[in-house]
Design an enzyme around this catalytic site. Sequence first.
Site, PDB file in Angstrom:
ATOM      1  N   LYS A   1      -6.291  34.377 -70.201  1.00 60.11           N
ATOM      2  CA  LYS A   1      -6.444  33.221 -71.074  1.00 60.11           C
ATOM      3  C   LYS A   1      -7.872  33.235 -71.628  1.00 60.11           C
ATOM      4  O   LYS A   1      -8.816  33.541 -70.889  1.00 60.11           O
ATOM      5  CB  LYS A   1      -6.197  31.958 -70.247  1.00 60.11           C
TER       6      LYS A   1
ATOM      7  N   SER B   1      -1.571  24.298 -71.482  1.00 60.82           N
ATOM      8  CA  SER B   1      -2.386  24.985 -72.466  1.00 60.82           C
ATOM      9  C   SER B   1      -2.358  26.505 -72.366  1.00 60.82           C
ATOM     10  O   SER B   1      -2.755  27.190 -73.306  1.00 60.82           O
ATOM     11  CB  SER B   1      -3.829  24.508 -72.347  1.00 60.82           C
TER      12      SER B   1
ATOM     13  N   SER C   1      -1.359  23.138 -66.774  1.00 61.17           N
ATOM     14  CA  SER C   1      -1.503  24.115 -67.856  1.00 61.17           C
ATOM     15  C   SER C   1      -1.093  25.547 -67.513  1.00 61.17           C
ATOM     16  O   SER C   1      -1.046  26.396 -68.401  1.00 61.17           O
ATOM     17  CB  SER C   1      -2.944  24.127 -68.368  1.00 61.17           C
TER      18      SER C   1
END
Lengths: 95, 491
Positions: free
Chosen positions: B79, B154, B178
Site C-alpha cells: 500500500k 482504504s 481498511s
Amino acid sequence: MPIDIDITKVARLARIGLTAEELAHYEEQLQVILEHAARVQALPTEGVAPTAHPLPMVNAFRPDEVEQTLDREEVLSQAPDREGPYFRVPPFLDE
Amino acid sequence: MDPADLTIAEAGARLRSGDLTAVDLLASVRRRASMTEAILHAYLTIDAEGATASAVEADAALQRGDDRGPLHGIPVALKDNMVTRGVETTCSSRILSGYVPPYDATVVERLRAGGAVIVGKTNLDEFAMGSSTENSAYGTTRNPWNPDRVPGGSSGGSAAVVAVGSALGALGSDTGGSIRQPASLCGVVGMKPTYGLVSRYGLIAFASSLDQIGPITRTVDDAVTLFEAIAGHDPSDATSYRGDFPDPRADLGKGVEGLRVGIVSELSGDGIQPGVAAAFQATLDRLAGAGADIREVSLPSTEYALSAYYLIAPAECSANLARFDGVRYGPRIDGATVEAMMSATRRDGFGPEVTRRILLGTYALSAGYYDAFYGQAQKVRTMVSEDFKDAYAEVDVLVTPTSPTTAFAVGERADDPLAMYLSDICTIPSNLSGDPAISVPVGLDDAGLPVGFQVLAPALGEGVMFQVAAAVERLSGFESRPALATSLGAA
C-alpha cells in the site's frame, strides 16, 4: 441539537486556507457528523478511565548510542526550497 | 496453471523444486498487471527495475542454497502509505506527489530480508481515510468482480491486486477496517494483527493509536506466512510490543471442535444486507456442524463505537497531518508569510475527505470542546474494550460479517460521509480495543459479489483467530476468482 462550530477559527487552527463557500460546506458536513458523534455524550461514563492507547505502555528506553541517521543530502533533496544544509521558508515574523 | 494464479505456498514449493524461477513468476505477475490495470487502476507505481533486480537476486540466492524463507522470490505489493527508499510514496495525496523517501519502512526491510520481490505500490484512499478508494488524488480503483463497484478501502489497491494475481500477497494498513473491508469486498483474506505486533515505523501515520499493518492474501495459510514475516519488536517504533507471542501457525489445522464461537447480537441484525446475512448464517451452520459451540453474546457499547472512532481517528489525524506543511517534502504553494504558505499548500494538497477529517479533529481537540468530544470518546473506547474482555470470558472467538454490505457502486456514497463511515461498523471495535481480526471470503451474493466473514480474538490471540479462520476457509470451500482473473489465466 445544533453543534456550536466556529469553522473559520477551526480552519485557521488547522492551517487550511478555505474560501467562504468551502467553509460553509464543511461546516454543514461537520454538523451532521458531530451530531452523530455527540451520541458518545449519552453514555454514563462516571468513573470510567479514558483510553489513549490500546496497550498498557510505559516509556520505551534504549541505550543512548550513536546510530546511522538518514543521509542529509537525500533528505534535503525532497525539500521544496533549501539553502545549503537548511530548509528554507518564507518569513514567519512581521517586519 | 499461470504462475500468477498460485498461492504463496504453492509458488514457494515450485521455486524450490526448480519448476519455476522468481524471474518467470515476476513476469507472469507483471503480465497479469498489464492486462488488468487499464480496468482496475490498482497500482500507483510499478517498480520494474527494482523488482527485476530482486527476482534475479532471489534466483541466484536459491541456486547457491541461500534460502531466506517462505517469501523468497514471492512478488508482493505494498500500500502506498509505506515508505520505500528511492521509490515514490504518495499516500494517494497531492501533498506528497513526487516524494521519494530516504528510507524503507521496517516492514519493507523485513520483506526484503525475507527475499520478497516488491512489485509496486498500490492505490488507497488519501492518507488511508475512506472505505472505497474513491478518495485517491490519482483516480479510483475498481472492484475486480465488477468494475462498476468499489473495491472497498482504504487498502483497495492491495486487495484488488491480490484478487487478480498481479501480486501473490500484499500489505495493507487498518485503522478502522481498511484491510478487512476491502479484502471482504474483493473476495480475499485480510488480517489486522494485535496492535503493536507489527512495526509502524515508515507507515505514514493516520491515527497512531489505531493504525496497524497487516497481510492481504488469497489464503489464510498465506496470511500467516506474511504476518510472521513482518511481526516482531522494532526499536524504531516506541509502541512496538516487546514480549513474546504464541506461534500463530500452531493450531492452524485443528478445526473448531469444542471451540466457543460468539455471535455479536449488536452486529448481526439490522442493516446487514440479506445476501451478507445468508452467507454469514450458512457459515455459522457449517461451524456448528464441525463441532463449534455457537453462542450469542452482547457488546452493548458497540453502538457508540462508530461515534467514538469518528472523534478519536480525526483527532489523531489532525495532529499527525500537521507535518505536511510545504517545508520538508512535497510541493509548496508560495505565500508572503510562512502561515500563508502553509495554508495555501495544505488547501491545495489535501482532498475533501482529508480536509474534512482534519477540521473535525481540530474541532474535537480545541479548547472548550475537548472534554465533551475527544475526552468522552476515549472513555467510550475503554467501555468497548471492557465489553470485549467480558465477552472473551465466555467465548474463544467472536464472529461478525466483515462488512454490512457487499461492494457498493462507484459514486454511491461519495457525497454522504456518514453513510460511508457506516461501512466500518463491524470492523472499528477491534481497532479501538487493539485486538486482532481477520476477514475470510465465504461465498458470493446473488449479484456475484463476494461476502467476507470476520473472526475476532483477544489481544495476542492470533493463534485461535487463524485456527478458526482456516476452518471457515476449509468449510466454505470458497475458490471462486473474479472472471477478470480466470479469463486471463485460461488465455
